[in-house]
Design a protein around this motif. Structure first.
Motif, PDB file in Angstrom:
ATOM      1  N   PRO A 170       0.828  -1.208   0.000  1.00  0.00           N
ATOM      2  CA  PRO A 170       0.000   0.000   0.000  1.00  0.00           C
ATOM      3  C   PRO A 170       0.866   1.264   0.000  1.00  0.00           C
ATOM      4  CG  PRO A 170       0.141  -0.875   2.213  1.00  0.00           C
ATOM      5  CD  PRO A 170       0.855  -1.854   1.325  1.00  0.00           C
ATOM      6  N   GLU A 171       0.245   2.395  -0.283  1.00  0.00           N
ATOM      7  CA  GLU A 171       0.968   3.661  -0.211  1.00  0.00           C
ATOM      8  C   GLU A 171       1.284   3.999   1.241  1.00  0.00           C
ATOM      9  OE1 GLU A 171      -1.498   6.519  -2.133  1.00  0.00           O
ATOM     10  OE2 GLU A 171      -1.331   5.583  -4.110  1.00  0.00           O
ATOM     11  N   LEU A 172       0.367   3.635   2.144  1.00  0.00           N
ATOM     12  CA  LEU A 172       0.559   3.895   3.567  1.00  0.00           C
ATOM     13  C   LEU A 172       0.263   2.628   4.363  1.00  0.00           C
ATOM     14  CD1 LEU A 172       0.897   5.791   6.070  1.00  0.00           C
ATOM     15  CD2 LEU A 172      -1.563   6.245   5.900  1.00  0.00           C
ATOM     16  N   TYR A 173       1.184   2.243   5.245  1.00  0.00           N
ATOM     17  CA  TYR A 173       0.976   1.084   6.120  1.00  0.00           C
ATOM     18  C   TYR A 173       1.197   1.527   7.554  1.00  0.00           C
ATOM     19  CZ  TYR A 173       1.185  -3.593   8.104  1.00  0.00           C
ATOM     20  OH  TYR A 173       0.925  -4.713   8.844  1.00  0.00           O
ATOM     21  N   VAL A 174       0.188   1.340   8.390  1.00  0.00           N
ATOM     22  CA  VAL A 174       0.279   1.715   9.797  1.00  0.00           C
ATOM     23  C   VAL A 174       0.275   0.449  10.641  1.00  0.00           C
ATOM     24  CG1 VAL A 174      -0.697   3.101  11.656  1.00  0.00           C
ATOM     25  CG2 VAL A 174      -0.995   3.837   9.278  1.00  0.00           C
ATOM     26  N   ALA A 175       1.368   0.199  11.346  1.00  0.00           N
ATOM     27  CA  ALA A 175       1.517  -0.994  12.190  1.00  0.00           C
ATOM     28  C   ALA A 175       1.323  -0.590  13.641  1.00  0.00           C
ATOM     29  CB  ALA A 175       2.893  -1.616  11.986  1.00  0.00           C
ATOM     30  N   ILE A 176       0.289  -1.141  14.265  1.00  0.00           N
ATOM     31  CA  ILE A 176      -0.067  -0.749  15.632  1.00  0.00           C
ATOM     32  C   ILE A 176       0.068  -1.946  16.559  1.00  0.00           C
ATOM     33  CG2 ILE A 176      -1.893   0.175  17.102  1.00  0.00           C
ATOM     34  CD1 ILE A 176      -3.052   1.475  14.546  1.00  0.00           C
ATOM     35  N   GLY A 177       0.941  -1.816  17.548  1.00  0.00           N
ATOM     36  CA  GLY A 177       1.141  -2.905  18.495  1.00  0.00           C
ATOM     37  C   GLY A 177       1.778  -4.129  17.865  1.00  0.00           C
ATOM     38  N   ILE A 178       2.563  -3.914  16.800  1.00  0.00           N
ATOM     39  CA  ILE A 178       3.245  -5.001  16.092  1.00  0.00           C
ATOM     40  C   ILE A 178       4.745  -4.860  16.324  1.00  0.00           C
ATOM     41  CG2 ILE A 178       3.777  -5.958  13.811  1.00  0.00           C
ATOM     42  CD1 ILE A 178       1.017  -5.073  12.889  1.00  0.00           C
ATOM     43  N   SER A 179       5.369  -5.927  16.841  1.00  0.00           N
ATOM     44  CA  SER A 179       6.795  -5.845  17.164  1.00  0.00           C
ATOM     45  C   SER A 179       7.671  -5.828  15.921  1.00  0.00           C
ATOM     46  CB  SER A 179       7.197  -7.016  18.069  1.00  0.00           C
ATOM     47  OG  SER A 179       6.979  -8.254  17.390  1.00  0.00           O
ATOM     48  N   GLY A 180       7.260  -6.580  14.880  1.00  0.00           N
ATOM     49  CA  GLY A 180       8.030  -6.542  13.635  1.00  0.00           C
ATOM     50  C   GLY A 180       8.873  -7.778  13.384  1.00  0.00           C
ATOM     51  N   ALA A 181       8.282  -8.959  13.550  1.00  0.00           N
ATOM     52  CA  ALA A 181       9.005 -10.196  13.220  1.00  0.00           C
ATOM     53  C   ALA A 181       9.328 -10.202  11.728  1.00  0.00           C
ATOM     54  CB  ALA A 181       8.142 -11.409  13.579  1.00  0.00           C
ATOM     55  N   ILE A 182      10.407 -10.885  11.352  1.00  0.00           N
ATOM     56  CA  ILE A 182      10.864 -10.875   9.968  1.00  0.00           C
ATOM     57  C   ILE A 182       9.786 -11.381   9.018  1.00  0.00           C
ATOM     58  CG2 ILE A 182      11.939 -13.163  10.182  1.00  0.00           C
ATOM     59  CD1 ILE A 182      13.099 -10.192   7.976  1.00  0.00           C
ATOM     60  N   GLN A 183       8.966 -12.337   9.483  1.00  0.00           N
ATOM     61  CA  GLN A 183       7.901 -12.865   8.624  1.00  0.00           C
ATOM     62  C   GLN A 183       6.861 -11.794   8.307  1.00  0.00           C
ATOM     63  OE1 GLN A 183       9.044 -14.335  11.345  1.00  0.00           O
ATOM     64  NE2 GLN A 183       9.700 -16.403  10.799  1.00  0.00           N
ATOM     65  N   HIS A 184       6.626 -10.890   9.258  1.00  0.00           N
ATOM     66  CA  HIS A 184       5.672  -9.801   9.016  1.00  0.00           C
ATOM     67  C   HIS A 184       6.299  -8.754   8.095  1.00  0.00           C
ATOM     68  CE1 HIS A 184       2.112  -7.382   9.843  1.00  0.00           C
ATOM     69  NE2 HIS A 184       2.916  -6.333   9.904  1.00  0.00           N
ATOM     70  N   LEU A 185       7.552  -8.430   8.334  1.00  0.00           N
ATOM     71  CA  LEU A 185       8.222  -7.407   7.523  1.00  0.00           C
ATOM     72  C   LEU A 185       8.307  -7.818   6.062  1.00  0.00           C
ATOM     73  CD1 LEU A 185      11.123  -6.323   9.916  1.00  0.00           C
ATOM     74  CD2 LEU A 185       8.802  -5.410   9.733  1.00  0.00           C
ATOM     75  N   THR A 186       8.389  -9.121   5.809  1.00  0.00           N
ATOM     76  CA  THR A 186       8.412  -9.620   4.439  1.00  0.00           C
ATOM     77  C   THR A 186       7.156  -9.197   3.684  1.00  0.00           C
ATOM     78  OG1 THR A 186       9.747 -11.538   5.021  1.00  0.00           O
ATOM     79  CG2 THR A 186       8.423 -11.724   3.029  1.00  0.00           C
ATOM     80  N   GLY A 187       6.035  -9.143   4.375  1.00  0.00           N
ATOM     81  CA  GLY A 187       4.775  -8.821   3.722  1.00  0.00           C
ATOM     82  C   GLY A 187       4.542  -7.352   3.473  1.00  0.00           C
ATOM     83  N   ILE A 188       5.375  -6.478   4.061  1.00  0.00           N
ATOM     84  CA  ILE A 188       5.126  -5.033   3.942  1.00  0.00           C
ATOM     85  C   ILE A 188       6.324  -4.271   3.396  1.00  0.00           C
ATOM     86  CG2 ILE A 188       3.482  -5.101   5.852  1.00  0.00           C
ATOM     87  CD1 ILE A 188       5.713  -3.732   7.571  1.00  0.00           C
ATOM     88  N   LYS A 189       7.387  -4.972   3.003  1.00  0.00           N
ATOM     89  CA  LYS A 189       8.638  -4.305   2.631  1.00  0.00           C
ATOM     90  C   LYS A 189       8.478  -3.365   1.439  1.00  0.00           C
ATOM     91  CE  LYS A 189      11.846  -6.759   0.749  1.00  0.00           C
ATOM     92  NZ  LYS A 189      12.862  -7.795   0.497  1.00  0.00           N
ATOM     93  N   ASP A 190       7.468  -3.584   0.607  1.00  0.00           N
ATOM     94  CA  ASP A 190       7.280  -2.743  -0.574  1.00  0.00           C
ATOM     95  C   ASP A 190       6.283  -1.615  -0.351  1.00  0.00           C
ATOM     96  OD1 ASP A 190       9.017  -4.124  -2.483  1.00  0.00           O
ATOM     97  OD2 ASP A 190       7.629  -5.796  -2.262  1.00  0.00           O
ATOM     98  N   ALA A 191       5.837  -1.424   0.894  1.00  0.00           N
ATOM     99  CA  ALA A 191       4.901  -0.334   1.194  1.00  0.00           C
ATOM    100  C   ALA A 191       5.582   1.013   0.985  1.00  0.00           C
ATOM    101  CB  ALA A 191       4.390  -0.450   2.628  1.00  0.00           C
ATOM    102  N   GLY A 192       4.788   2.024   0.598  1.00  0.00           N
ATOM    103  CA  GLY A 192       5.363   3.342   0.345  1.00  0.00           C
ATOM    104  C   GLY A 192       5.869   4.006   1.613  1.00  0.00           C
TER     105      GLY A 192
END
Length: 312
Positions: A254-276
């Motif tokens: 997405p153009e904007l990704y807001v992560a709330i209460g998410i620590s940021g495990a590598i598996q999650h970061l893989t899914g959002i690395k291309d966010a604007g």
């Protein structure tokens, strides 16, 4: 010269944005021609929309009552028959494409190239491996049709304003009867689709409970955003698994990704690395999510979100 056939993804008479992203990937080949095929019971509306994608020369329509539902086992023989004369057959790396394209590749007797994120040559591509921690260059045999899925998070949509011709195609293919459509069970929501939304708000384990997730939904409504979740939130039962973002969930850009209460495990970061733009809100200042966030706010989400909502 390359000649590319793109399989259109559509639902309820509307073309999915993933098709225009496949066109962008095809354009990177500098091909002689880019055609789109629309398989449906009544493909007219989708074909008219596909014809407006810039760079497309021709839209082929295959009207068949058997194509009313996107069943891979039914559509694959038709696409394999149409592939004659094309050097490449592309489909999106979505649930639709991941189901369909391997069947097409098998019928053509070739190995599929998955998750194409960059084009280095007519038969040379880059794709992510190891949860996106490494990028591998793969080369497909030059004397075989290239069947590939396109990583939609890595490509922008091709522009509109095209005027491709629409042609009805006749396909002679034996359609299997061992697979049939029984029914579709899907959750209904007024919010944007998670994979195509321009804005996404996701909640993690820090939200605390299913009841507390309402604060995420309310904030997303203020932004007109889709709602996602980390695997930890899904595993904890806060939300259903179709909302999961990450390596084992949905890969989004997405153009904007807001992560709330998410620590940021590598598996999650893989899914959002291309966010604007990535915005992170977490009370743990050392959370890994802050290492990739463009904007970070350290604070209690239950105090921060109401203040942000009031400001919005």
């Amino acid at each position: 010269m390359s000649k590319v056939l793109i399989v259109a993804e559509h639902l309820d008479g509307k073309l999915n944005a993933s098709t225009a992203k496949c066109v962008s990937a095809a354009q990177a080949l500098n091909p002689e021609a880019i055609d789109i095929v629309v398989l449906a019971a009544d493909p007219a509306a989708v074909a008219a929309e596909a014809a407006q994608v810039a760079g497309v020369g021709k839209v082929l329509t295959v009207a068949n009552a058997a194509n009313a539902q996107a069943l891979a086992q039914v559509q694959a023989p038709q696409i394999a028959a149409l592939a004659a004369g094309y050097s490449h057959v592309f489909g999106p790396s979505t649930t639709f494409g991941k189901d369909l394209m391997p069947c097409v590749a098998a019928l053509l007797g070739v190995a599929q190239v998955s998750d194409v994120m960059a084009v280095d040559g007519s038969h040379t591509f880059k794709r992510p491996i190891y949860a996106g921690n490494a990028i591998v260059t793969v080369e497909a045999p030059a004397d075989h049709t290239v069947v590939a899925t396109v990583r939609t998070a890595s490509w922008s949509e091709a522009a509109r304003g095209g005027s491709a011709t629409v042609e009805a195609a006749t396909v002679e293919a034996e359609l299997p009867t061992h697979t049939r459509f029984v029914g579709l069970e899907a959750g209904s929501s007024d919010r944007p689709d998670l994979q195509s939304a321009r804005r996404v708000v996701s909640g993690g384990r820090g939200v605390g409970s299913e009841e507390n997730f309402k604060i995420i939904f309310d904030f997303a409504d203020k932004l007109g955003a889709a709602v996602g979740a980390s695997r930890a939130a899904v595993d904890a039962g806060y939300v259903p698994n179709e909302m999961q973002v990450g390596q084992t969930g949905k890969i989004i850009a997405p153009e904007l990704y807001v992560a709330i209460g998410i620590s940021g495990a590598i598996q999650h970061l893989t899914g959002i690395k291309d966010a604007g733009t990535i915005v992170a809100i977490n009370k743990d200042a050392d959370a890994p999510i802050f290492e990739v966030a463009d904007i970070g706010l350290v604070g209690d989400l239950f105090k921060v979100l109401p203040e942000l909502e009031a400001a919005l």
